[in-house]
Write a protein that holds these residues in place. Structure first.
Motif, PDB file in Angstrom:
ATOM      1  N   UNK A  89       3.803  11.503   0.463  1.00 47.55           N
ATOM      2  CA  UNK A  89       3.220  10.343   0.304  1.00 47.55           C
ATOM      3  C   UNK A  89       3.956   9.450   1.292  1.00 47.55           C
ATOM      4  N   UNK A  90       3.535   8.234   1.487  1.00 49.94           N
ATOM      5  CA  UNK A  90       4.157   7.401   2.531  1.00 49.94           C
ATOM      6  C   UNK A  90       3.907   5.965   1.846  1.00 49.94           C
ATOM      7  N   UNK A  91       5.108   5.011   2.233  1.00 46.87           N
ATOM      8  CA  UNK A  91       5.268   3.729   1.711  1.00 46.87           C
ATOM      9  C   UNK A  91       4.929   2.905   2.771  1.00 46.87           C
ATOM     10  N   UNK A  92       4.008   1.836   3.004  1.00 45.93           N
ATOM     11  CA  UNK A  92       3.673   0.782   3.879  1.00 45.93           C
ATOM     12  C   UNK A  92       4.952   0.002   3.976  1.00 45.93           C
ATOM     13  N   UNK A 106       0.797  -1.270   0.081  1.00 49.13           N
ATOM     14  CA  UNK A 106       0.044  -0.127  -0.060  1.00 49.13           C
ATOM     15  C   UNK A 106       0.997   1.279  -0.131  1.00 49.13           C
ATOM     16  N   UNK A 107       0.174   2.480  -0.473  1.00 51.03           N
ATOM     17  CA  UNK A 107       1.061   3.648  -0.598  1.00 51.03           C
ATOM     18  C   UNK A 107      -0.166   4.579  -0.251  1.00 51.03           C
ATOM     19  N   UNK A 108       0.312   5.706   0.398  1.00 49.14           N
ATOM     20  CA  UNK A 108      -0.692   6.631   0.899  1.00 49.14           C
ATOM     21  C   UNK A 108      -0.176   8.035   0.714  1.00 49.14           C
ATOM     22  N   UNK A 109      -1.157   8.869   0.740  1.00 48.21           N
ATOM     23  CA  UNK A 109      -0.707  10.475   0.357  1.00 48.21           C
ATOM     24  C   UNK A 109      -1.454  11.039   1.549  1.00 48.21           C
ATOM     25  N   UNK A 110      -0.877  12.092   2.094  1.00 49.39           N
ATOM     26  CA  UNK A 110      -1.393  13.032   3.183  1.00 49.39           C
ATOM     27  C   UNK A 110      -1.369  14.465   2.720  1.00 49.39           C
ATOM     28  N   UNK A 111      -2.661  15.142   2.571  1.00 48.82           N
ATOM     29  CA  UNK A 111      -2.826  16.518   2.234  1.00 48.82           C
ATOM     30  C   UNK A 111      -2.899  17.309   3.310  1.00 48.82           C
TER      31      UNK A 111
END
Length: 142
Positions: A116-119, A99-104
């Motif tokens: 962004x962040x990498x699981x 999974x990959x995530x983005x935070x705004x």
């Protein structure tokens, strides 16, 4: 006795039907989708949202700056922080670590940046404009 049994069966059926109902998906603001799409990212689903004052330790500010988010001009201001799971996935054999995530971050209703962040990585942060670099390093599936 039969009336009570029928009432209990009816109540049980109603409760069972409610348990199967899927929770409503949270609406994703168009500005957030457009912001991420501008960098080539696509939202799969919203993870969460919180509000906090940007009053971070210098180490955290530096880490976020390296990941493309400079919050120094917004110190001591309240930010709305929204996190999303991205449709893109890591190139990993471990299915649980793709999974990959983005935070705004938004200040006063205006997007001021994100990262962004990498699981499965520590710290695993990356700049949202660094998609090509992640592909070149073999981290992101093209």
């Amino acid at each position: 006795m039969i009336k009570r049994l029928l009432m209990l069966l009816g109540l049980w059926a109603a409760l069972t039907g409610c348990a199967d109902a899927a929770p409503a998906e949270e609406e994703i603001p168009e500005s957030h989708a457009a912001y991420l799409e501008n960098y080539g990212w696509h939202i799969k689903k919203k993870i969460g949202e919180r509000t906090e004052v940007v009053d971070y330790y210098p180490e955290r500010m530096k880490t976020m700056r390296i990941a493309g988010l400079d919050l120094e001009p917004f110190r001591h201001r309240e930010a709305r922080i929204t996190s999303y799971e991205l449709s893109e996935t890591q190139n990993s054999e471990d299915k649980d670590a793709r999974k990959m995530y983005a935070t705004i971050y938004e200040i006063d209703g205006t997007i001021v940046g994100g990262y962004g962040s990498l699981e499965g990585w520590t710290p695993g942060l990356f700049a949202l404009d660094g998609k090509d670099g992640l592909i070149q390093r073999g981290i992101l599936r093209p």
